[in-house]
Design a protein around this motif. Sequence first.
Motif, short mmCIF file in Angstrom:
data_model
loop_
_atom_site.label_atom_id
_atom_site.label_comp_id
_atom_site.label_asym_id
_atom_site.label_seq_id
_atom_site.Cartn_x
_atom_site.Cartn_y
_atom_site.Cartn_z
N UNK A 27 -1.24 0.38 9.73
CA UNK A 27 -2.01 1.44 9.08
C UNK A 27 -1.60 1.59 7.62
N UNK A 28 -0.31 1.51 7.37
CA UNK A 28 0.19 1.66 6.00
C UNK A 28 -0.30 0.52 5.11
N UNK A 29 -0.29 -0.69 5.64
CA UNK A 29 -0.76 -1.84 4.86
C UNK A 29 -2.26 -1.76 4.62
N UNK A 30 -3.01 -1.34 5.62
CA UNK A 30 -4.46 -1.20 5.45
C UNK A 30 -4.79 -0.15 4.40
N UNK A 31 -3.97 0.89 4.34
CA UNK A 31 -4.24 1.99 3.41
C UNK A 31 -3.90 1.62 1.97
N UNK A 32 -2.85 0.83 1.78
CA UNK A 32 -2.34 0.60 0.43
C UNK A 32 -2.73 -0.75 -0.17
N UNK A 33 -3.05 -1.71 0.67
CA UNK A 33 -3.39 -3.04 0.15
C UNK A 33 -4.91 -3.17 0.07
N UNK A 34 -5.43 -3.66 -1.05
CA UNK A 34 -6.87 -3.88 -1.13
C UNK A 34 -7.31 -4.96 -0.16
N UNK A 35 -8.55 -5.32 -0.18
CA UNK A 35 -9.10 -6.32 0.73
C UNK A 35 -8.19 -7.55 0.79
N UNK A 36 -7.72 -7.86 2.00
CA UNK A 36 -6.80 -8.99 2.17
C UNK A 36 -7.41 -10.31 1.74
N UNK A 37 -8.74 -10.40 1.77
CA UNK A 37 -9.39 -11.65 1.39
C UNK A 37 -9.28 -11.92 -0.11
N UNK A 38 -8.82 -10.92 -0.88
CA UNK A 38 -8.61 -11.12 -2.31
C UNK A 38 -7.41 -12.02 -2.60
#
Length: 207
Positions: free
Chosen positions: A168-179
């Motif tokens: 949840x923390x990574x989803x909240x703070x990191x932009x789209x992982x595909x970037x």
Amino acid sequence: AKLAKPAAISACLEQTGHYSIAISKALHQHGIHALFLVNPRRIKAFGNQKLRRNKSDTADARLIARFLVAEQNDLTPWTPKTTENEQLTDLVRYTESITREIAKLKTKCEAAIDPIVLKSLSRRIKSEQKELAAIRLRINAIIKSSDTIRKSDQLIRSIPGIGEISSHLMLAEIPDLTHFSNARQLAAWAGVTPCHFVSGTSGRPTT
């Protein structure tokens, strides 16, 4: 003087929380899409490399402009978050705040002597824990409602040692992982890429 069209303008900001996000949204709405939000550590490292000596708003702006010219080809343009992503960020950050508050209350419980104080602290802890559980249910509901976020959550949790809270923390703070095309790009964005500094021929490298 004739101003450049928004599409021809590039802009770079240090990623400093909601202030930089508000400015980025305004610029994006006005057609400036070559927009980059950069970890301040990365710009600081660039300044150290250029032997920057002055520290002022004007000097900082010039440094960021020089950084953009030098590094633009390696930067990922910023794009606004979806409503679901913004809600997720807000909720996850709030859970972090509640978790810290619960920890403080538990510490006070350990030091408390009077039974009335202990009872009050226990009541507050239970209230905060109930609130925390409700917010986490809301977070899970948002993740399930978005195919993109749900797939990212599943991907992150496939990493050994990563559970619900860390995901949840990574989803909240990191932009789209595909970037990010690889782990090193993500580490560089986060400002945690290891660097070696060696002085002389006999010194031991430090990271």
